[in-house]
Design an enzyme around this catalytic site. Structure first.
Site, short mmCIF file in Angstrom:
data_model
loop_
_atom_site.label_atom_id
_atom_site.label_comp_id
_atom_site.label_asym_id
_atom_site.label_seq_id
_atom_site.Cartn_x
_atom_site.Cartn_y
_atom_site.Cartn_z
N ASN A 176 0.81 -1.22 0.00
CA ASN A 176 0.00 0.00 0.00
C ASN A 176 0.84 1.27 0.00
O ASN A 176 0.31 2.37 0.18
CB ASN A 176 -0.94 0.02 1.21
CG ASN A 176 -0.21 0.01 2.54
OD1 ASN A 176 1.01 0.04 2.59
ND2 ASN A 176 -0.97 -0.05 3.63
N LYS A 177 2.14 1.15 -0.21
CA LYS A 177 3.01 2.32 -0.15
C LYS A 177 3.13 3.02 -1.51
O LYS A 177 2.61 2.54 -2.51
CB LYS A 177 4.40 1.91 0.37
CG LYS A 177 4.36 1.38 1.81
CD LYS A 177 3.81 2.43 2.76
CE LYS A 177 3.91 2.05 4.23
NZ LYS A 177 3.00 0.98 4.62
N ASN A 178 3.83 4.16 -1.54
CA ASN A 178 3.94 4.95 -2.77
C ASN A 178 4.59 4.18 -3.91
O ASN A 178 4.31 4.42 -5.07
CB ASN A 178 4.74 6.23 -2.50
CG ASN A 178 4.01 7.19 -1.60
OD1 ASN A 178 3.26 6.79 -0.71
ND2 ASN A 178 4.20 8.48 -1.82
#
Length: 378
Positions: A176-178
């Site tokens: 779910n990170k950049n």
């Protein structure tokens, strides 16, 4: 369902995975090294160490610094539980510190000063939502007290300022990170000796890895320190190399969306507070908003979900979680608790369009103007 976060994966990632599979070498090889070098270059660092997760990165930093039993580490309670867990992994004590305010939900410098003791050895700064803490203020604070600054930069990849605050920075590449490698993390440290310790400790404390021994044509190795199995594999590194090529563009899209959200919410949901109203460097990892006191958060969540919009909470305070509440009872962090009771995270990722953002804000306004309230504003 419109998700709060969504990875962008496609043909280039599939091709990178296929190339690794065809190579027959699956872990700690050329892809990992190439990823380390590319990630370091993006952040203006000479090198970095790729690991299995941000949790592993934090643990390795604390371990390499020799922090352990009897030591204390200042941490925010407004964070993912891994920040505090890593302190316990080395036998030290996490000391929870309140946030500055609802508008600036970062660790309070004044509260940190009040909680320092002779046993305090480090402070873990969490760049919440991708917004950076004040580097100069924290550096003065740490320098006067002889403390290590460790950055929990799980929310802030791609910012060149990250990794320049103090001793080391830990990054996350969770789904779910950049940018993502599915699972994964990295450490940036300016001290090459410290980085070497971290590199060795990630692989059981061995003096060489399998790929190194292949290239040097000798099977001999030694173990000269306590180590862990925190390695990154070639497949994740290959995905990471592709994702890195897009990170700056994706971060810019996040910034534009965040600006749009601020304008729309100010216009249609004036009772909602958006943290970080003053300009501040950010990777815009998430879009947190703070609901008015009269709103029932669960009703807002249910209303948005009924309209196909996911929301979540960043974060339930760590000091309120059963394990930590029982271990460290009686902790009161009023600003953290107030923020956590009213915070709601709405969707923010590069696949969102301006029309989608308008739909999200319209749904939020409808929920607040409907049944999701207990009465008049406090």
């Amino acid at each position: 369902m419109l998700l709060v976060s969504a990875p962008i994966l496609g043909v280039p990632e599939k091709a990178a995975l296929s190339k690794v599979i065809d190579s027959g070498w699956l872990t700690m090889g050329e892809q990992v090294r190439a990823f380390e070098q590319a990630f370091a270059e993006m952040h203006g660092a000479r090198d970095c160490v790729a690991v299995g997760s941000c949790t592993a990165a934090l643990h390795l930093i604390l371990h390499a610094l020799g922090i352990g039993p009897g030591d204390e580490v200042l941490v925010p309670s407004l964070t993912f539980v891994a920040t505090a867990n890593a302190v316990l992994y080395v036998g030290a004590t996490p000391v929870f510190v309140d946030i500055e305010s609802v508008d600036v939900p970062l660790m309070s410098l004044a509260e940190a000063e009040a909680r320092c003791t002779s046993r305090t050895k480090a402070v873990i700064l969490v760049h919440f939502a991708g917004y950076l803490a004040n580097r100069e203020q924290w550096q003065r604070f740490a320098r006067v007290r002889g403390l290590h600054i460790i950055e929990d930069a799980a929310h802030a990849p791609g910012l060149r300022e990250v990794g320049t605050f103090g001793t080391a920075a830990a990054f996350s590449f969770y789904g779910n990170k950049n940018m993502t490698t599915a699972e994964g993390g990295a450490v940036i440290a300016r001290d090459s000796d410290l980085l070497d310790k971290i590199r060795q400790a990630r692989g059981h404390g061995m003096t060489s890895g399998t790929h190194q021994r292949l290239n040097s044509r000798t099977p001999q190795y030694d173990v000269t320190m306590l180590g862990f199995n925190y390695r990154m594999d070639e497949m994740r590194a290959a995905i990471g190399l592709v994702q890195l090529q897009n990170l700056q563009e994706w971060n810019e899209i996040r910034r534009i969306l965040a600006v749009l959200y601020r304008r729309l919410i100010a216009e249609h949901c004036p009772a909602v507070t958006i943290p970080f109203s003053e300009p501040r460097t950010s990777a815009h990892h998430i879009m947190p908003v703070v609901l008015p006191r009269y709103a029932r958060r669960q009703d807002v969540i249910d209303e948005l979900r009924a309209q196909g919009i996911q929301t979540t909470i960043h974060y339930p305070p760590v000091h309120h979680m059963t394990f930590y509440r029982e271990r460290y009872p009686g902790i009161a962090l009023p600003r953290t608790e107030d923020f956590a009771q009213r915070e709601l995270t709405i969707p923010l990722h590069p696949q969102i369009t301006s029309t989608v953002a308008e739909t999200v804000v319209a749904a939020l306004a409808s929920a607040l103007n409907g049944g999701a309230q207990t009465g008049t504003a406090a």
